[in-house]
Motif scaffolding. Sequence first.
Motif, short mmCIF file in Angstrom:
data_model
loop_
_atom_site.label_atom_id
_atom_site.label_comp_id
_atom_site.label_asym_id
_atom_site.label_seq_id
_atom_site.Cartn_x
_atom_site.Cartn_y
_atom_site.Cartn_z
N GLU B 192 2.29 0.28 -5.51
CA GLU B 192 2.42 1.72 -5.74
C GLU B 192 1.29 2.22 -6.65
N ASN B 195 -1.90 2.36 -4.85
CA ASN B 195 -1.89 3.32 -3.75
C ASN B 195 -2.21 4.73 -4.25
N LYS B 227 -5.59 -3.48 0.39
CA LYS B 227 -5.54 -2.34 1.31
C LYS B 227 -4.69 -2.69 2.52
N LEU B 230 -1.02 -2.72 1.74
CA LEU B 230 -0.51 -1.36 1.63
C LEU B 230 -0.31 -0.74 3.00
N LEU B 231 -1.25 -1.02 3.90
CA LEU B 231 -1.19 -0.47 5.25
C LEU B 231 -0.02 -1.09 6.02
N ARG B 234 3.60 0.01 5.62
CA ARG B 234 3.99 1.33 6.16
C ARG B 234 4.54 1.19 7.57
N PHE B 235 4.20 0.08 8.24
CA PHE B 235 4.58 -0.02 9.66
C PHE B 235 5.55 -1.18 9.92
#
Lengths: 133, 235
Positions: B192, B195, B227, B230-231, B234-235
């Motif tokens: 977090e 991000n 990175k 973090l990406l 999300r999915f």
Amino acid sequence: MMRTARQRPPTGSFQVMSWLFMRVTGLLLLVIAVFHMFWMHFIIGVEKIDFNTIVSRWTGPHGAFWRLFDVMLLTFAFTHGINGATNVADDYITSRGWRVVTRTALWILWFALVMMGLWIIYTFRPDMPTPFK
Amino acid sequence: MVLHARHLKIKRFNPEKDTKPWWGEYDVEVQPTDRVLDALHEVKWHHDGSLTLRRSCAHGICGSDAMRINGHNALACKVLVKEYKGTITIEPLLGFKVLKDLIVDMDPFFAKYRSVMPYFVNDEAPPERERLQLPEQRDRFDDTTKCILCAACTTSCPVFWSDTEYVGPAAIVQAHRFIFDSRDQGKEQRLEILNEKSGVWKCRTIFNCTEACPRGIEVTRAIGEVKQELLLRRF
């Protein structure tokens, strides 16, 4: 000053999504821009591009495809260009105030020109009044 | 012992006397296999005692003598004078306030380091013996355990030069070391933090940090892995 973990509000997904957007559209733009150059230079020929080329491109049987193609070319290329320009501004403008002014001006320019482009691409009719006919 | 004459150009600044930095030029006699730190000692001990620099262990472990040598960040104790041809130009690290000569104010650097929670987080009661981990799980973050917080990476980053809000490569390396540690439970909080606008997304993969790291850490790769993490979440 940096905040400690406890004071932080949740960050949401704007940063990660804009990063992903730039990567995905960057790849798409590569294909679109190369195809655009190939089509305009080798299939049509630069010397033959005029108002009628655009009329047949946007109103022909593949009009919907070409309008979408041009929307993507316009928005992706211009978004990448303006994003690059804001990064250059960040590199060279040290005053926080001028940075905000420059960034805001660049994104207003982006919004205005993209809207103009979208408007003309989607409202275009061959018989609309134009000084170029 | 064969001594060679070497010319040093050192950026000097004493806030009590100088209004702006100036270049001090010194000719010293050193062996080719001497370190740049030895050449600086030669200046300080035999030419100008007012030259001010940080150094502690002088063996590439404590990370206190990072400086800009001929335009590249390095530890003065880890590079030899024979690696440089002609004049050796030495400056303080870029991007921080210069306190005196080669000493910069590292407080903002350590504030960013602290902001990523660079400590082990695990609320479970500790087992009778150690918290076990497979060799493969340890390998996952082995590279980033090597950081000595010298700030060579962060102060070589053009993004950091232009935006001091950026958390910087060193803090991300420290976060990486815990994010990918199977025993740690603070991963979500650290992600977090990274991000945020000042976090990993500022990185433009310029690779200066990787080149500057005196410990050979693949800094840009570590930032890329954060990175990716973090990406993917999300999915």
